[in-house]
Structures are given as C-alpha cells and as structure tokens.
Design an enzyme around this catalytic site. Sequence first.
Site, short mmCIF file in Angstrom:
data_model
loop_
_atom_site.label_atom_id
_atom_site.label_comp_id
_atom_site.label_asym_id
_atom_site.label_seq_id
_atom_site.Cartn_x
_atom_site.Cartn_y
_atom_site.Cartn_z
N ASN A 160 0.86 -1.18 0.00
CA ASN A 160 0.00 0.00 0.00
C ASN A 160 0.90 1.22 0.00
OD1 ASN A 160 -2.87 -1.10 0.44
ND2 ASN A 160 -1.60 -2.22 1.93
N GLU A 161 1.13 1.73 -1.19
CA GLU A 161 2.05 2.85 -1.35
C GLU A 161 1.35 4.15 -0.94
OE1 GLU A 161 4.99 2.32 -1.77
OE2 GLU A 161 5.48 0.86 -3.31
#
Length: 629
Positions: A160-161
């Site tokens: 989850n950037e």
Amino acid sequence: MSERSGQELYERIPAKIYDDAQAAVVQVAGEIAAAIRERQASGGKFVLGLATGSTPVPLYRELIRIHREEGLSFANVISFNLDEYFPIDDRHPESYHRFMREQLFDHIDMPDEQINIPKGDVPREEVFDACKEYEDAIVAAGGIDIQILGIGRTGHIGFNEPGSGPKSRTRLVTLDRLTRLDAARDFHGEHNVPRYAVTMGVGTIMDAKKVYLLAWGRSKAEVIRAAVEDDPVENLPASFLQAHENVSFILDTASGSELTRNKYPWLVGFPDWTPELARESVTHLSLKLGKPLLKLVDKDYQENGLSELVTEQGPAYGLNIRVFNEVQHTITGWPGGKPDADDTYRPERAVPAQKRVLVLSPEPQDDVLAMAGTLSRLVAHGHDVTVAYLTSGSLGVPDEEARWAADLMLEAGGGEIAIDVLRELDEKGDFDEDTADLRQFKSYIRRNEARASLERCGLEKERIRFLDLPFYEEGRYRRFVTGERDVVAVKELLQSVQPHQVYVTGEAADPSSVQAKSFSVFEQAISELADEAWLSDCYVWLYRSDGSEWEIHQIEMSVPCSPDEVKTKAQAIYQHRSQRSQVPAINETQSEAWEQAVARNRETSSLYDRLGLAEYEAIECFVRWTVSK
Ligand code: F6R
C-alpha cells in the site's frame, strides 16, 4: 485521569525498542508460538498474516528453530501473505511464493492447502476476481489473528504505497519508484522490477486482531517516527495503524533512534545531561533557531525546553563556548594525525607520524562514496594505506555490463573466456542465477573499477586487496549468512597489516545488508584478536556509505575537502561504471551516486557553517568506534 508521560504525548502507537533484531524476534516468535499453542489446546485453527522482504527473515528463522527444537507444530495454522509482485511467475527467484517456501514453509509442518499468497500469475482480467476471492478466504478462515508487517521507506505496509486509503482492500497497485529502486539489486536492475503488485489493502490489515510491525536499521528510523508521532495521512499508509486497537511496533535501537524519546530526550523527561547530550541539544537549538552557537542566549534555552540544562551547566555563554570548542576540535586536515603537533585536542594522535592505515570497504565503492577525500589525504601525507574490499560486489553488476565487457574482450582477441561469458548470458533463463564463472567475470569488472577509482585517490594497485568473503560469494542480496571462514579471512588481513587506523562501515545499517554483515564479521574478528598488542594502539573510525550521515553532535573527526578534492572525489566514484544508473534520468530529479555523495558532504559543511564555524567546500566525517558502541 492520570497525567500522560512525555513519551505518550508524542507516540501514538506502542513501540518497543530492543537492543537488536535478534532480541526482538525472540520475543515476537515466543508470543506467536504461545498463541498458536493456545489455539491448538482448544482444537481451533490459528490464522497468521505473513510478510516478505528482509525484515521478517530473522523472525522466520526463530519460528523454524522453535518448531525444530521445541516441537511447535504449524498443522493448525492457516497463513495469508500480504502481497506478491505482478506479473511474476511463482518460480522466479524474487517471487514471494518462492521466498516464503525457502524462508519458512519448506522448514515447518504447515499443510500446503493452508497456505495463501496473492497470485502474481493470473491473467490481468482475472486479477479483480482473484482479489475478491482472497478477501473472502480471509473472512472464511475467521479473520487474521496475528498480522506481521514490515515497512517500506515510502511508509508502505504490504504494497500500500502513499496514496492508499485507510479502507482499501486487496487489489492491484502500481509500485512507487523508491520501492522499485529498493528492489532493483534483487532483480539485477530497476528495469527488471515488476511495475505492479497485488496487495492486501490497509483496511484488510486493519481488520487483523493483532498487528506487529517490525523494522530494523536506521534507514527505517525516519519513516517509523512519522508513522508513530505524526498525524495519520494517506502519504504514509503505516500511520493509519494509529487507529488499530492492538498494534505494536517492534524496533531495534537504530530504527527507533528518530523517536522523540531518543532523539530529543529532554522534551519527554529529565535526562542525565552527559557532555554528549549537552552537545546534541545545543547544536540542535542553534540549527533550529538559525543562530550560530556563540549567539545563543539564556532565553533561547529557556524557551526551548532546555532551562534545566542552562541552569545546571550555564550560563549560556559558557555553555556555548564549551560546545563550540568541542565541535571545532573535530575538524582536522590531518586524518592520520599531524606530525610534531600538540594533539591534545586533535581527533588523531601525532605519533607514529607515519601510520599503517587499513580501509575496509564492504563492496567496491563504499570507500570512495564516504571518504575519497580523506583517502587521498592519507596517501598524500605519506601513510601506509591499504584498501581491502571485503566482498567482490559481483551481484551488483548488471548483465548488460558483463556483455559489454565480454564483447570488448572478444573484439580484442580475448578468446575463450569472452566466448564462454557471452554464451552463458545468451543461455541464461529468466529465473536463473548467475553461474560461478559469470559471477567471477563480474567480480573482475568491479575489481577494475575499484582500481581505476583508487588511482584517482593516488593509491597504487599493489595497496589494494580483494577478500571475496564467502558469505557474499555463496549468498544473495538480503539473505546472506556469515560464518567462521569470513571471520578468519578478516582476522588474517588485520594480523598481516597490524594497522594503527582502521576505517570501516556498517554499524547500525539494515542488518540484512552487505554493510551490516561485513561489520558483524569485522566486529567478531576484532573481538577474537583482543589480546594482540597492536590493537591497543589502533583507532577504529566509522564512516557511512549507505546514504545516511552522522549527526553533527556525533561526529568525532571532520575532514574538510577543498573544491579540487571534491572534483577528485566525484571522479573516483564515477569510475564505478557498473554502479551508475542503467536508465538515464531524463526530466527526473534522480541523481547519481557521486552527486549524492558530494551533496551529503556539502550538507555537513553547511551545518558547521550554520553553527558559526568555518565554511568549507565539503566535509567527510567519522565517529570513533570502541567495542561498546
Ligand atoms: C512485504 C511487504 C513490504 C515490506 C517492506 C519492507 O511483504 O509487504 O511492505 O515489508 O517493503 O521490506 P524490507 O523488509 O525488505 O525492508
């Protein structure tokens, strides 16, 4: 309501700091084992969320040890991994499927059908459904009991950037540039790193009943601080964990070093004002207020949480002068000591005037990145300098570079070897590792770069040693295991040189890195040589080459570089041709290694300038190491 302690005022996530990663994983693995056993006793299944990357490797080793030595069974465990690259084949050496088999599943008794990892090899149009099925499977298993997380330098959890929402679920995501750069070595070049990944969402992770986020090494320190202390933001997905009711951050000293309780202890309590802490707080105050050290007044101290210090050790002017002098005395143009000078306040001793100096570089290039200027001076001042490369660095050479060199050899009539190398490169499949011969060839490339680089620093070829330590030759990035043969080789080197000065790096680096592994080998070698007479007259200087730099209050020796020396330094680093970016940066702010190294040294000189000391073009800096540090 009880008054909250200073620490709690800053920290919004419970964080435990251990001496090192090993001490931390013993604790976490023990808790996991106890939870699995408790569930076994009641006849139920235990659902474990797992991560990949280098961080959990020591945890998995400890779980395997408990399985083997203490009989912990994983037969009732169902696992869900956080993520997988996309697209990627399960057999690819860097696929998380393969990673999990090698690092954990092949060594425990968990049934295959209870293992779940997002698929990286489904057709693109089926990814959405596969993600939905993954979410459903977690729910059907009863939800995740314990989720293990690492954290990326971008603040990502899973993949989850930045930009991932707190409610996001399992889905296909685009990897951040920094994440792909971090993986570039493992994939033999940034261009081989997949652009996408399938990851559990932040919301999926938040649903886990208990979360442990593990982080080691100083490269994670700043992102850990922001996740623990700042407001939660999409730009730093790990910060959403602040809303989780049962989360623990498990840190080593280095990754916890930026937390306010460690970095500015005077803000959270009543510290013991050691000279080092006084230096730290006074230099910090000066930089924060933009006022040179000698211009700080009592009021500045009082208004910035330092009344106690100035009351105990003030008035301000005396304290300012003391710290000014301490910082001033770190600066020397004579890194090997100044002959015939009074050395009472100098970082290095005057005698012997000509020293035996040993520079240890984990891979070719670490040395010049941090200390090309200092190296040049040591050579120019007539010291007996030896540079030893502990590992060959062959894993860091892209195939394209090997092909370039082999083509050149072939054209020049180089024959057999060139033909063999080119054939191996042609036959190398997507998932194949380099053969021993190819690695050897690549190590020659790095040797030649290192020689060319050191020539710029004035060092003769005969003064260079290549140790090719076995831990590197037999391992791969992030999964190196050091052993007795490594220690023996370093011991022999130290014994043969019997140095007055050693320069070395890797202390507090990411424990899985070549730098950290090399340092642990060095540390072991030194401890086994403790009784040697020469060691009592040997100073060990630590440098940093991993993109970080010592803080101003820590520095014990600062070596200024003239504008010409800065040019020499850039040229020395430039010789490491195989380490240059393989993809030229067009319209991007990405900078090359020599630019970053010089910028760091300029930043250090700017700090000295801002504190009101002399203004140099650039400064290389070092900290003296003693066994207890
Ligand atoms: C791995 C994962 C990532 C890593 C993170 C840190 O499954 O989801 O978030 O935990 O990139 O990687 P390392 O541990 O290699 O520093």
